[in-house]
Write an enzyme that holds these catalytic residues in place. Sequence first.
Site, PDB file in Angstrom:
ATOM      1  CE  LYS A  59       3.314   1.161   2.207  1.00  0.00           C
ATOM      2  NZ  LYS A  59       2.862   2.365   2.905  1.00  0.00           N
ATOM      3  CD  GLN A 103       1.888   2.975   6.395  1.00  0.00           C
ATOM      4  OE1 GLN A 103       2.814   2.901   5.584  1.00  0.00           O
ATOM      5  NE2 GLN A 103       0.629   2.812   6.023  1.00  0.00           N
ATOM      6  CG  ASP A 126       3.980   7.688   0.907  1.00  0.00           C
ATOM      7  OD1 ASP A 126       3.534   6.797   0.156  1.00  0.00           O
ATOM      8  OD2 ASP A 126       4.034   7.579   2.139  1.00  0.00           O
TER       9      ASP A 126
HETATM   10  N1  GUN Z   1      -1.639   5.159   4.840  1.00  0.00           N
HETATM   11  C1  GUN Z   1      -2.592   4.804   3.961  1.00  0.00           C
HETATM   12  N2  GUN Z   1      -2.119   4.877   2.704  1.00  0.00           N
HETATM   13  C2  GUN Z   1      -0.843   5.292   2.810  1.00  0.00           C
HETATM   14  C3  GUN Z   1       0.175   5.542   1.860  1.00  0.00           C
HETATM   15  O1  GUN Z   1       0.012   5.426   0.642  1.00  0.00           O
HETATM   16  N3  GUN Z   1       1.359   5.944   2.365  1.00  0.00           N
HETATM   17  C4  GUN Z   1       1.569   6.110   3.689  1.00  0.00           C
HETATM   18  N4  GUN Z   1       2.755   6.545   4.083  1.00  0.00           N
HETATM   19  N5  GUN Z   1       0.654   5.887   4.591  1.00  0.00           N
HETATM   20  C5  GUN Z   1      -0.548   5.476   4.149  1.00  0.00           C
END
Ligand code: GUN
Length: 287
Positions: A59, A103, A126
């Site tokens: 990211k 996350q 998100d």
């Molecule tokens: N863990 C697995 N997929 C995601 C996601 O799309 N966003 C976040 N923040 N954590 C995750």
Amino acid sequence: MSDEGIDSKIIDGRKLAKKLEAEVKKGVEELKLDRGITPGLATILVGEDPASKMYVRLKHKACERVGIYAEDILLPETTTQEELIEHINTLNSRDDIHGILVQLPLPEGINEQAVMLSIDPSKDADGFHPYNMGQLLIGNEGFVPCTPKGVLRALEEYGVEIQGKHAVIVGHSNVVGKPMAAILVNRNATVSICHVYTDDLKKFTMDADILIVATGVKHLIKADMVKEGSVIFDVGITEEEGNVYGDVDFDNVVKKASLITPVPGGVGPMTISILMQHVLMGAKNTN
Ligand code: GUN
């Protein structure tokens, strides 16, 4: 079938992500020029989970490519829920941060929903805050979870008709399955949501015009479970001895699908570029 015949059925997530990133990069440049705003994303990672570390790194790399400022907050496994929420409150009040991403998964003992609730919904890159989830359900799509939104973008880019089609989703998570269902219902698909308790999975998958699988069960979907000509999105990732597998038995299922995503290189890259789009959107929405 020749390789060329197969290639034309494979959804190239990396290529789509590049296209989307180019759009975001242009938007970021325009926002900087017009309003002097540089979009900012803060990521918070609690603990040392290697997969989570890798996702956060990807990211940040994407932010760098499109010109988004990215801040990497790393907290120890022992962080309490209160401490985590304090960090989020600080980010909520900062003018230079337009997207906040915690996350997942979080260590045991931290209530994920309480953490999601503490994020300012206008910085919820998100799309996991209950406010944004509720908005999605009633057809107001703002911050929508990135993976299902990436699937939607791919459907649109490949000209797949959604209205009236039977979309079958396998997996009912808050991150993929449920928001995916809302996105498709909003576009007048007929949606079935299957999951680990579904009695006769094959009965549903066989009838799917659009099949989206997000279970994390390696090669759950076999060729005899899908309809000829169907469009298939594989959101699953299983890592075994350095290899990555999807939820779909790709080599056999590809022969029946009209379009299909590979793993890796399918849905994953799209998810990250949608996240970039959301940070830009958050920055644009500031006064
Ligand atoms: N863990 C697995 N997929 C995601 C996601 O799309 N966003 C976040 N923040 N954590 C995750």
